[in-house]
Enzyme design. Sequence first.
Site, short mmCIF file in Angstrom:
data_model
loop_
_atom_site.label_atom_id
_atom_site.label_comp_id
_atom_site.label_asym_id
_atom_site.label_seq_id
_atom_site.Cartn_x
_atom_site.Cartn_y
_atom_site.Cartn_z
N SER A 85 3.80 6.25 -2.83
CA SER A 85 4.17 5.04 -2.08
C SER A 85 3.28 3.84 -2.39
CB SER A 85 4.16 5.32 -0.57
OG SER A 85 4.96 6.43 -0.27
N ASP A 130 8.20 5.49 4.46
CA ASP A 130 6.89 5.12 3.92
C ASP A 130 6.28 3.95 4.68
OD1 ASP A 130 7.32 7.08 2.09
OD2 ASP A 130 7.76 5.76 0.41
N ASN A 173 9.94 5.34 -12.19
CA ASN A 173 10.13 4.01 -11.61
C ASN A 173 11.51 3.95 -10.97
OD1 ASN A 173 10.50 1.31 -11.03
ND2 ASN A 173 9.54 0.57 -12.90
#
Length: 398
Positions: A85, A130, A173
């Site tokens: 994160s 997150d 990614n």
Amino acid sequence: MATEGPAVRRVQVAEHPRRAYRLLWIFCSSYGCRTRYINSCGTCENTRSPAGQYQSLVPEHFGLSDVTGMNCLVDGNIPPSSGLSSSSALVCCAGLVTLTVLGMNLSKVELAEICAKSEHYIGTEGGGMDQSISFLAEEGTAKLIEFSPLRATDVKLPSGAVFVIANSCVEMNKAATSHFNIRVMECRLAAKLLAKHKCLSWEEVLRLEEVQAKLGVSLEEMLLITEDALHSEPYSPEEICRCLGISLQELKTQILSPNTQDVLSFKLYQRAKHVYSEAARVLQFKKICEEAPDNTVQLLGELMNQSHVSCRDMYECSCPELDQLVDICRKFGAQGSRLTGAGWGGCTVSIVPADKLSSFLANVHEAYYQRSNRSLVPEKQSLFATKPGGGALVFLEA
């Protein structure tokens, strides 16, 4: 540092070591962990950076037309694209700094929701877990995060075990691929087909949780409904259209995201099974921690192992390196091990008996890192024990 006006004010931000590291200086993590400047009310030089979206989100929330500018230096030590994160950490710290410079306040819940929304600007259909834990975390306790409404409940972890992070060194990614968004769309489509099967207003349904809530049934019952309503073979866009009674154009423009409109097949049964079974494991994990039987660590480890199998086989978000690392961690003493983060690379998290920690770290380092060029990765960014820490904070220095 962040500055404003003719007088310089130093703003220092720290964040909890949720899975890996404490954030240092202003933003201790950037997307990709590179030093970067943030200009003009949080607008990043990379205009697609979620941190930069405070240019519109904060003024929009407060109804501001003229916003004070600022310059910020970004630094960090969270490994990039590792499932820890780092991008959300940047966004959350950017939010705190922006509010501080503007002299404004938001509750932790409001700030978490705005931060989650800002990450959608890069095209990733992520949730808010997150960002929520970044603000709601407390030292010494894990948190059960629930939504609608957002809330966090303390979960006391067993004292006889340590959670260890291991980096597979495979970078993923999310914003550069469609894997993540395809899973989100598959879950959305599964929710709509399940709602249609149960005669609900499927047009308004976006999440699998909504179907369960509308039906008022347990997770175990939802697994049975999934077995009855969905088939295990992949669905074509045309079949989905027939099931919902819509055109292909409506499917693409009203339901699918831009980077999933050309997908040729969707695995709805597998994704729904994973989501409902994983949610059940989360609640079971919390229950075991609360009851604290003598074999707590073993039971929690079994849940983590089941979770990885489901991530690998049903959600299909693992990769060979993660599977290898999970096997190595189990071989050298972990009671349970699974991937963490979005998947397709990144890190594993393992529950290890405290008395085996030293030998576990040494053996895993030799078996996974020293026998390949992965040993070039800094050890502190590849394999380490961690524990719950506090949420993001702002320190002001005159």
